[in-house]
Design a protein around this motif. Structure first.
Motif, mmCIF file in Angstrom:
data_model
loop_
_atom_site.group_PDB
_atom_site.id
_atom_site.type_symbol
_atom_site.label_atom_id
_atom_site.label_comp_id
_atom_site.label_asym_id
_atom_site.label_seq_id
_atom_site.Cartn_x
_atom_site.Cartn_y
_atom_site.Cartn_z
ATOM 1 N N VAL A 1 28.398 64.308 76.402
ATOM 2 C CA VAL A 1 27.872 64.630 75.062
ATOM 3 C C VAL A 1 28.639 65.771 74.400
ATOM 4 N N GLN A 2 29.718 66.199 74.997
ATOM 5 C CA GLN A 2 30.480 67.329 74.461
ATOM 6 C C GLN A 2 31.221 66.932 73.186
ATOM 7 N N LYS A 3 31.106 67.781 72.180
ATOM 8 C CA LYS A 3 31.803 67.561 70.905
ATOM 9 C C LYS A 3 33.131 68.325 70.948
ATOM 10 N N VAL A 4 34.075 67.734 71.641
ATOM 11 C CA VAL A 4 35.422 68.291 71.797
ATOM 12 C C VAL A 4 36.412 67.176 71.475
ATOM 13 N N ASP A 5 37.679 67.537 71.356
ATOM 14 C CA ASP A 5 38.693 66.520 71.078
ATOM 15 C C ASP A 5 38.898 65.589 72.263
ATOM 16 N N ALA A 6 38.881 66.136 73.478
ATOM 17 C CA ALA A 6 39.123 65.325 74.674
ATOM 18 C C ALA A 6 38.233 65.788 75.813
ATOM 19 N N ILE A 7 37.712 64.819 76.563
ATOM 20 C CA ILE A 7 37.047 65.137 77.821
ATOM 21 C C ILE A 7 37.924 64.595 78.940
ATOM 22 N N VAL A 8 37.826 65.234 80.090
ATOM 23 C CA VAL A 8 38.614 64.817 81.245
ATOM 24 C C VAL A 8 37.693 64.092 82.219
ATOM 25 N N ASN A 9 38.162 62.941 82.654
ATOM 26 C CA ASN A 9 37.424 62.123 83.604
ATOM 27 C C ASN A 9 37.962 62.347 85.010
ATOM 28 N N ALA B 1 40.425 49.253 78.116
ATOM 29 C CA ALA B 1 41.619 50.089 77.943
ATOM 30 C C ALA B 1 42.218 50.471 79.294
ATOM 31 N N CYS B 2 41.361 50.781 80.264
ATOM 32 C CA CYS B 2 41.850 51.128 81.600
ATOM 33 C C CYS B 2 42.490 49.916 82.283
ATOM 34 N N ARG B 3 41.915 48.762 82.090
ATOM 35 C CA ARG B 3 42.525 47.543 82.648
ATOM 36 C C ARG B 3 43.901 47.298 82.022
ATOM 37 N N ALA B 4 44.018 47.558 80.732
ATOM 38 C CA ALA B 4 45.313 47.389 80.055
ATOM 39 C C ALA B 4 46.352 48.349 80.637
ATOM 40 N N LEU B 5 45.950 49.587 80.929
ATOM 41 C CA LEU B 5 46.870 50.533 81.568
ATOM 42 C C LEU B 5 47.315 50.027 82.930
ATOM 43 N N ARG B 6 46.388 49.466 83.680
ATOM 44 C CA ARG B 6 46.728 48.944 85.006
ATOM 45 C C ARG B 6 47.693 47.758 84.909
ATOM 46 N N ALA C 1 45.737 59.132 79.159
ATOM 47 C CA ALA C 1 44.673 59.148 78.160
ATOM 48 C C ALA C 1 44.339 57.756 77.645
ATOM 49 N N THR C 2 43.079 57.618 77.249
ATOM 50 C CA THR C 2 42.599 56.455 76.518
ATOM 51 C C THR C 2 41.766 56.972 75.347
ATOM 52 N N PRO C 3 41.464 56.111 74.395
ATOM 53 C CA PRO C 3 40.495 56.525 73.377
ATOM 54 C C PRO C 3 39.134 56.812 74.007
ATOM 55 N N GLY C 4 38.302 57.559 73.299
ATOM 56 C CA GLY C 4 36.968 57.887 73.776
ATOM 57 C C GLY C 4 35.917 56.846 73.434
ATOM 58 N N ASP D 1 32.912 55.144 72.399
ATOM 59 C CA ASP D 1 31.571 55.529 71.943
ATOM 60 C C ASP D 1 31.185 56.966 72.283
ATOM 61 N N LEU D 2 32.094 57.726 72.852
ATOM 62 C CA LEU D 2 31.837 59.140 73.158
ATOM 63 C C LEU D 2 32.040 59.996 71.910
ATOM 64 N N PRO D 3 31.453 61.194 71.860
ATOM 65 C CA PRO D 3 31.755 62.100 70.748
ATOM 66 C C PRO D 3 33.211 62.585 70.785
ATOM 67 N N ALA D 4 33.821 62.601 71.957
ATOM 68 C CA ALA D 4 35.217 63.020 72.096
ATOM 69 C C ALA D 4 36.135 61.891 71.632
ATOM 70 N N ARG D 5 37.221 62.263 71.003
ATOM 71 C CA ARG D 5 38.186 61.272 70.513
ATOM 72 C C ARG D 5 38.941 60.599 71.658
ATOM 73 N N TRP D 6 39.221 61.379 72.724
ATOM 74 C CA TRP D 6 39.997 60.869 73.847
ATOM 75 C C TRP D 6 39.304 61.146 75.175
ATOM 76 N N VAL D 7 39.631 60.297 76.157
ATOM 77 C CA VAL D 7 39.297 60.545 77.546
ATOM 78 C C VAL D 7 40.623 60.678 78.274
ATOM 79 N N ILE D 8 40.786 61.793 78.966
ATOM 80 C CA ILE D 8 41.968 62.000 79.801
ATOM 81 C C ILE D 8 41.522 61.786 81.243
ATOM 82 N N HIS D 9 42.121 60.802 81.888
ATOM 83 C CA HIS D 9 41.753 60.438 83.255
ATOM 84 C C HIS D 9 42.698 61.135 84.223
ATOM 85 N N THR D 10 42.140 61.719 85.273
ATOM 86 C CA THR D 10 42.946 62.327 86.329
ATOM 87 C C THR D 10 42.277 62.045 87.669
#
Length: 174
Positions: free
Chosen positions: A12-20, A47-52, A67-70, A72-81
């Motif tokens: 629920v964080q209103k930031v540009d990117a969250i990290v997964n 999106a993750c399947r497309a990266l794979r 990164a992928t788009p976010g 339905d999240l409030p964040a614009r991006w999800v950065i996966h690590t």
């Protein structure tokens, strides 16, 4: 760069990117990963399947970030690590630190000014709270990233929040 921590829900964080805190398959899982996939909606899995299928056919390596788009999240991006899993002998603190620095580098490349992190590796991957917090705070504080103005650690459990405060992250006022 401002470095803070809050107890709460990363999704629920209103930031540009969250990290997964992802697993190497990028196809969802439990804990933070499952919560992010559920909150972002089914397009995140697509999106993750497309990266794979394209650039990560063998999965995302430990310590790397993508990164992928976010969606339905409030964040614009999800950065996966992918954090190192202590239960399978991945005990190098530098690999855990790399999760944070690589994610910050991806965030800067996206133009993200605000980034929220969970406690990577501190769940089922077995890193003890105080060690995970110390590595995370030191990695972020020691990796100034042009354009990234604020990093927030969002901790689901009180014990983890207290560990991040003890490691030097400033409590953020709600």
């Amino acid at each position: 760069m401002r470095l803070t921590c809050v107890p709460g829900d990363l999704t629920v964080q209103k930031v540009d990117a969250i990290v997964n805190a992802a697993n190497s398959s990028l196809l969802g899982g439990g804990g933070v990963d499952g919560a992010i996939h559920a909150a972002a909606g089914p397009r995140l899995l697509e999106a993750c399947r497309a990266l794979r299928r394209s650039e990560l056919p063998g999965g995302l390596p430990v310590g790397a970030a993508v990164a992928t788009p976010g969606f339905d999240l409030p964040a614009r991006w999800v950065i996966h690590t992918v954090g190192p899993n202590r239960h399978v002998g991945q005990t190098n603190p530098e690999a855990l630190a790399s999760c944070y620095t690589a994610s910050l580098d991806v965030a800067a490349g996206l133009g993200a000014r605000t980034v929220a992190f969970p406690a990577i590796g501190a769940g089922v991957y077995g890193w003890e709270a105080s060690e995970a917090a110390r590595i995370a705070v030191a990695a972020v504080a020691g990796h100034p990233t042009p354009g990234v103005e604020a990093v927030r650690f969002v901790l689901f459990h009180t014990r983890m929040y207290e560990a991040f405060v003890a490691a030097g992250a400033q409590p953020e006022q709600a």
